[in-house]
Design a protein around this motif. Structure first.
Motif, PDB file in Angstrom:
ATOM      1  N   MET A   1       0.746  -1.102   0.078  1.00 13.16           N
ATOM      2  CA  MET A   1      -0.055   0.086   0.321  1.00 13.16           C
ATOM      3  C   MET A   1       0.942   0.907  -0.087  1.00 13.16           C
ATOM      4  N   LYS A   2       0.532   2.570  -0.823  1.00 10.16           N
ATOM      5  CA  LYS A   2       1.227   3.704  -0.748  1.00 10.16           C
ATOM      6  C   LYS A   2       0.845   4.601   0.412  1.00 10.16           C
ATOM      7  N   ARG A   3       1.808   4.877   0.344  1.00  9.01           N
ATOM      8  CA  ARG A   3       1.436   6.554   1.544  1.00  9.01           C
ATOM      9  C   ARG A   3       1.293   7.261   0.930  1.00  9.01           C
ATOM     10  N   LYS A   4       0.760   7.971   0.991  1.00  7.22           N
ATOM     11  CA  LYS A   4       0.026   9.336   0.513  1.00  7.22           C
ATOM     12  C   LYS A   4       0.662  10.618   1.659  1.00  7.22           C
ATOM     13  N   HIS A   5       2.002  11.797   2.280  1.00 15.37           N
ATOM     14  CA  HIS A   5       2.309  12.676   2.649  1.00 15.37           C
ATOM     15  C   HIS A   5       1.624  13.904   2.647  1.00 15.37           C
ATOM     16  N   TYR A   6       1.412  14.621   2.930  1.00 20.47           N
ATOM     17  CA  TYR A   6       0.576  16.165   2.919  1.00 20.47           C
ATOM     18  C   TYR A   6       1.909  17.283   3.547  1.00 20.47           C
ATOM     19  N   VAL A   7       1.459  18.383   2.418  1.00 19.06           N
ATOM     20  CA  VAL A   7       2.706  19.609   3.546  1.00 19.06           C
ATOM     21  C   VAL A   7       1.472  20.545   2.892  1.00 19.06           C
ATOM     22  N   GLU A   8       1.609  21.087   3.908  1.00 22.23           N
ATOM     23  CA  GLU A   8       0.813  22.623   5.040  1.00 22.23           C
ATOM     24  C   GLU A   8       1.616  23.460   4.723  1.00 22.23           C
ATOM     25  N   LEU A   9       1.386  24.620   2.908  1.00 23.95           N
ATOM     26  CA  LEU A   9       2.496  25.713   3.244  1.00 23.95           C
ATOM     27  C   LEU A   9       1.813  27.325   2.770  1.00 23.95           C
ATOM     28  N   ARG A  15       6.915  29.943  -2.154  1.00 24.35           N
ATOM     29  CA  ARG A  15       7.945  30.497  -2.863  1.00 24.35           C
ATOM     30  C   ARG A  15       8.898  29.389  -2.477  1.00 24.35           C
ATOM     31  N   LEU A  16       9.758  29.655  -1.421  1.00 23.03           N
ATOM     32  CA  LEU A  16      10.859  28.819  -1.395  1.00 23.03           C
ATOM     33  C   LEU A  16      11.095  28.087  -1.668  1.00 23.03           C
ATOM     34  N   ALA A  17      10.536  26.978  -1.642  1.00 24.10           N
ATOM     35  CA  ALA A  17       9.816  25.585  -2.213  1.00 24.10           C
ATOM     36  C   ALA A  17      10.131  25.198  -3.231  1.00 24.10           C
ATOM     37  N   LEU A  18       9.828  26.483  -4.026  1.00 24.22           N
ATOM     38  CA  LEU A  18       9.369  26.671  -6.085  1.00 24.22           C
ATOM     39  C   LEU A  18      11.410  27.074  -6.188  1.00 24.22           C
ATOM     40  N   ASN A  19      11.912  27.932  -5.592  1.00 25.84           N
ATOM     41  CA  ASN A  19      12.570  28.188  -5.411  1.00 25.84           C
ATOM     42  C   ASN A  19      14.111  27.059  -5.382  1.00 25.84           C
ATOM     43  N   GLY A  20      14.169  25.823  -4.767  1.00 28.39           N
ATOM     44  CA  GLY A  20      14.599  25.275  -4.387  1.00 28.39           C
ATOM     45  C   GLY A  20      14.523  24.663  -5.314  1.00 28.39           C
ATOM     46  N   LEU A  21      13.110  23.553  -5.361  1.00 30.87           N
ATOM     47  CA  LEU A  21      13.067  22.798  -6.236  1.00 30.87           C
ATOM     48  C   LEU A  21      13.914  23.386  -7.864  1.00 30.87           C
ATOM     49  N   ALA A  44       3.158  20.649  -9.029  1.00 32.70           N
ATOM     50  CA  ALA A  44       1.769  19.804  -7.335  1.00 32.70           C
ATOM     51  C   ALA A  44       2.106  21.039  -7.332  1.00 32.70           C
ATOM     52  N   ALA A  45       3.411  22.060  -6.664  1.00 31.06           N
ATOM     53  CA  ALA A  45       3.500  23.137  -5.759  1.00 31.06           C
ATOM     54  C   ALA A  45       2.663  24.381  -6.102  1.00 31.06           C
ATOM     55  N   ALA A  46       2.629  24.353  -7.636  1.00 31.61           N
ATOM     56  CA  ALA A  46       2.949  24.988  -7.963  1.00 31.61           C
ATOM     57  C   ALA A  46       0.650  25.759  -8.225  1.00 31.61           C
ATOM     58  N   THR A  47       0.681  24.585  -8.552  1.00 33.22           N
ATOM     59  CA  THR A  47      -1.497  24.147  -9.419  1.00 33.22           C
ATOM     60  C   THR A  47      -1.853  24.454  -8.102  1.00 33.22           C
ATOM     61  N   VAL A  48      -1.536  24.502  -6.889  1.00 28.21           N
ATOM     62  CA  VAL A  48      -2.260  24.020  -5.816  1.00 28.21           C
ATOM     63  C   VAL A  48      -2.703  25.156  -4.747  1.00 28.21           C
ATOM     64  N   SER A  49      -3.756  25.863  -4.597  1.00 28.73           N
ATOM     65  CA  SER A  49      -3.861  27.102  -4.018  1.00 28.73           C
ATOM     66  C   SER A  49      -3.639  27.395  -2.335  1.00 28.73           C
TER      67      SER A  49
END
Length: 55
Positions: A1-9, A15-21, A44-49
């Motif tokens: 079973m595959k687990r999903k992990h969620y992060v609330e930003l 913005r910092l996560a996108l710059n790092g990516l 995924a990071a750019a399209t989520v509100s």
């Protein structure tokens, strides 16, 4: 079973996560390696509100 992990930003954290990516993607390109996984994370990071979670 595959687990999903969620992060609330907030806006600044996302913005910092996108710059790092972007930096990591540039390093992969310079090394001649594939960037598919990084591209998927960027999309995924750019399209989520701001109030939703990314996975």
């Amino acid at each position: 079973m595959k687990r999903k992990h969620y992060v609330e930003l907030n806006r600044q954290e996302r913005r910092l996560a996108l710059n790092g990516l972007n930096r990591f993607r540039n390093k992969l390109i310079a090394a001649g390696r594939y960037t598919d996984a990084v591209n998927e994370l960027k999309i995924a990071a750019a399209t989520v509100s701001g109030s939703r979670r990314i996975g």
